[in-house]
Design a protein around this motif. Sequence first.
Motif, PDB file in Angstrom:
ATOM      1  N   LEU A 134     -31.961   4.955  17.821  1.00 50.41           N
ATOM      2  CA  LEU A 134     -32.250   5.673  19.062  1.00 50.41           C
ATOM      3  C   LEU A 134     -30.906   5.982  19.696  1.00 50.41           C
ATOM      4  O   LEU A 134     -30.101   5.077  19.911  1.00 50.41           O
ATOM      5  CB  LEU A 134     -33.095   4.813  20.010  1.00 50.41           C
ATOM      6  CG  LEU A 134     -33.202   5.292  21.460  1.00 50.41           C
ATOM      7  CD1 LEU A 134     -33.969   6.599  21.539  1.00 50.41           C
ATOM      8  CD2 LEU A 134     -33.844   4.236  22.322  1.00 50.41           C
ATOM      9  N   ARG A 146     -26.940  18.383  19.480  1.00 53.77           N
ATOM     10  CA  ARG A 146     -28.048  17.516  19.088  1.00 53.77           C
ATOM     11  C   ARG A 146     -28.277  17.590  17.582  1.00 53.77           C
ATOM     12  O   ARG A 146     -28.460  16.571  16.921  1.00 53.77           O
ATOM     13  CB  ARG A 146     -29.320  17.917  19.843  1.00 53.77           C
ATOM     14  CG  ARG A 146     -30.490  16.987  19.612  1.00 53.77           C
ATOM     15  CD  ARG A 146     -31.711  17.383  20.436  1.00 53.77           C
ATOM     16  NE  ARG A 146     -31.403  17.524  21.849  1.00 53.77           N
ATOM     17  CZ  ARG A 146     -31.407  18.684  22.523  1.00 53.77           C
ATOM     18  NH1 ARG A 146     -31.719  19.800  21.900  1.00 53.77           N
ATOM     19  NH2 ARG A 146     -31.122  18.719  23.795  1.00 53.77           N
ATOM     20  N   VAL A 150     -28.020  14.550  14.756  1.00 57.07           N
ATOM     21  CA  VAL A 150     -29.103  14.258  13.803  1.00 57.07           C
ATOM     22  C   VAL A 150     -28.559  14.306  12.378  1.00 57.07           C
ATOM     23  O   VAL A 150     -28.871  13.433  11.552  1.00 57.07           O
ATOM     24  CB  VAL A 150     -30.279  15.252  13.974  1.00 57.07           C
ATOM     25  CG1 VAL A 150     -31.279  15.111  12.854  1.00 57.07           C
ATOM     26  CG2 VAL A 150     -30.946  15.056  15.324  1.00 57.07           C
ATOM     27  N   ALA A 161     -34.981   6.506  10.320  1.00 58.73           N
ATOM     28  CA  ALA A 161     -35.651   7.213  11.408  1.00 58.73           C
ATOM     29  C   ALA A 161     -34.633   7.398  12.531  1.00 58.73           C
ATOM     30  O   ALA A 161     -33.728   6.580  12.709  1.00 58.73           O
ATOM     31  CB  ALA A 161     -36.854   6.416  11.914  1.00 58.73           C
ATOM     32  N   PHE A 162     -34.784   8.496  13.282  1.00 63.68           N
ATOM     33  CA  PHE A 162     -33.810   8.824  14.316  1.00 63.68           C
ATOM     34  C   PHE A 162     -34.515   9.485  15.480  1.00 63.68           C
ATOM     35  O   PHE A 162     -35.394  10.319  15.290  1.00 63.68           O
ATOM     36  CB  PHE A 162     -32.742   9.755  13.727  1.00 63.68           C
ATOM     37  CG  PHE A 162     -31.661  10.139  14.697  1.00 63.68           C
ATOM     38  CD1 PHE A 162     -30.712   9.221  15.098  1.00 63.68           C
ATOM     39  CD2 PHE A 162     -31.587  11.422  15.203  1.00 63.68           C
ATOM     40  CE1 PHE A 162     -29.704   9.572  15.990  1.00 63.68           C
ATOM     41  CE2 PHE A 162     -30.585  11.797  16.089  1.00 63.68           C
ATOM     42  CZ  PHE A 162     -29.641  10.857  16.483  1.00 63.68           C
ATOM     43  N   TYR A 163     -34.126   9.102  16.693  1.00 63.43           N
ATOM     44  CA  TYR A 163     -34.681   9.703  17.899  1.00 63.43           C
ATOM     45  C   TYR A 163     -33.569   9.915  18.898  1.00 63.43           C
ATOM     46  O   TYR A 163     -32.740   9.031  19.107  1.00 63.43           O
ATOM     47  CB  TYR A 163     -35.764   8.810  18.507  1.00 63.43           C
ATOM     48  CG  TYR A 163     -36.415   9.417  19.729  1.00 63.43           C
ATOM     49  CD1 TYR A 163     -37.404  10.384  19.606  1.00 63.43           C
ATOM     50  CD2 TYR A 163     -36.041   9.024  21.005  1.00 63.43           C
ATOM     51  CE1 TYR A 163     -37.989  10.949  20.721  1.00 63.43           C
ATOM     52  CE2 TYR A 163     -36.619   9.578  22.125  1.00 63.43           C
ATOM     53  CZ  TYR A 163     -37.588  10.540  21.978  1.00 63.43           C
ATOM     54  OH  TYR A 163     -38.170  11.095  23.079  1.00 63.43           O
ATOM     55  N   GLY A 165     -32.860  10.717  22.853  1.00 62.19           N
ATOM     56  CA  GLY A 165     -33.503  10.706  24.153  1.00 62.19           C
ATOM     57  C   GLY A 165     -32.513  11.046  25.246  1.00 62.19           C
ATOM     58  O   GLY A 165     -31.325  10.703  25.160  1.00 62.19           O
TER      59      GLY A 165
END
Length: 172
Positions: A134, A146, A150, A161-163, A165
């Motif tokens: 995260l 962004r 990523v 997994a990547f988020y 915020g």
Amino acid sequence: MNFVEGSDEISALVLDPGCSTTRAGFAGEDVPKSVVPSYYGRLDSLDHRLFGENAIHNPLPGLEIRNPMSSDGLVEDWDVAPKLWEYAITSRLTWTAPTHPSKNGLNNPAEGDQDVEMESLDDAEKPMSQNPLLMTEPGWNTTKSREKAVEIAMEDWGCPAFYVGKSGVLAA
């Protein structure tokens, strides 16, 4: 935020880059385990980068202090920022996987029967490939920045997994 892989529960890494410090820790913990200055030292003669508090506070000849982030929290130097972030994560949160016995330098290939297979750097185990990530970003971050973040997390670091915020939303 936990990631379940098989029967093991794995905590997500949280990365909060800023203009003065870069913070990293595990999701669910009260405070980040790693807080490093976003400033880094660069030795002019070697084009060598030094990260961490000790590196920028020790006077060395030819040491120039720089920051890959702008004062409003946006990345200005994409060559250095991922190295700084990786340092923040790997210096205190993850460890390097042990080397396979055939490649650790302790086995003598002259004795015979052992096959030594050289792997390319692309196939090397990535230190952050076990944990989802995260990452925070300022509310005014661009789509291009962004996408670059990523790309670094998924391709270079191998995060499962990547988020991303917005820091204002995550702080509320």
